[in-house]
Enzyme design. Structure first.
Site, short mmCIF file in Angstrom:
data_model
loop_
_atom_site.label_atom_id
_atom_site.label_comp_id
_atom_site.label_asym_id
_atom_site.label_seq_id
_atom_site.Cartn_x
_atom_site.Cartn_y
_atom_site.Cartn_z
N GLY A 9 8.62 -72.60 25.87
CA GLY A 9 7.65 -73.26 26.74
C GLY A 9 6.26 -72.77 26.37
O GLY A 9 6.00 -72.43 25.22
N CYS A 10 5.37 -72.71 27.33
CA CYS A 10 4.00 -72.25 27.08
C CYS A 10 4.01 -70.88 26.42
O CYS A 10 4.65 -69.95 26.90
CB CYS A 10 3.23 -72.21 28.39
N PHE A 11 3.26 -70.76 25.34
CA PHE A 11 3.31 -69.50 24.58
C PHE A 11 2.49 -68.37 25.18
O PHE A 11 2.66 -67.22 24.81
CB PHE A 11 2.98 -69.70 23.11
N SER A 14 4.96 -66.18 27.18
CA SER A 14 5.98 -65.66 26.26
C SER A 14 5.43 -64.50 25.44
O SER A 14 6.10 -63.48 25.26
CB SER A 14 6.48 -66.77 25.34
#
Length: 165
Positions: A9-11, A14
């Site tokens: 998903g959104c880096f 992460s």
């Protein structure tokens, strides 16, 4: 050093999540396995470049194993969701485990199989060789360190599980 590429998903979140663990030497956010060269964020978000927001993780396997990294990975994704994590939707937010060589493929397949058995169904997580990776613009690197109240689909309590020595 060894390298693995994880689309979760959104880096932003992460990257911050993986940065906390000992043995993770360096993380870089970027765009992986798309159809164009040198995409910009706008290309990925609005022009169907086919890339996934991805974190390149360089790690010391004497300190942290690929299995442990993948265990952490599955803590922050919904592995059954297709092209969506949290509020983010689109092919760029798909989940994927990308690798440069087959060295870690047996461990990756084992962890994925364990997750499928645990959940009782096939995962929506791609497991593919890395086709390409382009580093994202500088303002995306360590974004949540620069913008602590920025959006993240990951529960913020998970961003402080461990403290590096």
């Amino acid at each position: 050093m060894k390298t693995i590429y994880l689309a979760a998903g959104c880096f932003w979140g992460s990257q911050k999540f993986f940065d906390q663990f000992e043995g993770i030497v360096k993380t870089t956010v970027g765009y992986a396995n798309g159809n164009t060269e040198n995409p910009s964020y706008e290309d990925v978000k609005h022009h169907n470049s086919g890339h996934a927001e991805t974190v390149k993780i360089e790690f010391d396997e004497k300190i942290i194993s690929i299995e442990k990294i993948l265990e952490y990975y599955f803590m922050i994704i919904n592995p059954l969701s297709v092209n969506k994590q949290g509020e983010d939707e689109g092919i760029q937010y798909r989940t994927g485990i990308y690798f440069e060589s087959d060295e870690f493929l047996p461990q990756i397949n084992t962890v994925v199989q364990q997750q499928e058995e645990k959940l009782g169904q096939k995962l929506a997580v791609e497991v593919l060789p890395l086709k390409n990776f382009y580093t994202a613009e500088e303002y995306h690197q360590k974004y949540l360190d620069k913008n602590p109240s920025g959006y993240c689909h990951i529960n913020f309590t998970l961003l402080n599980l461990a403290k590096k020595k």
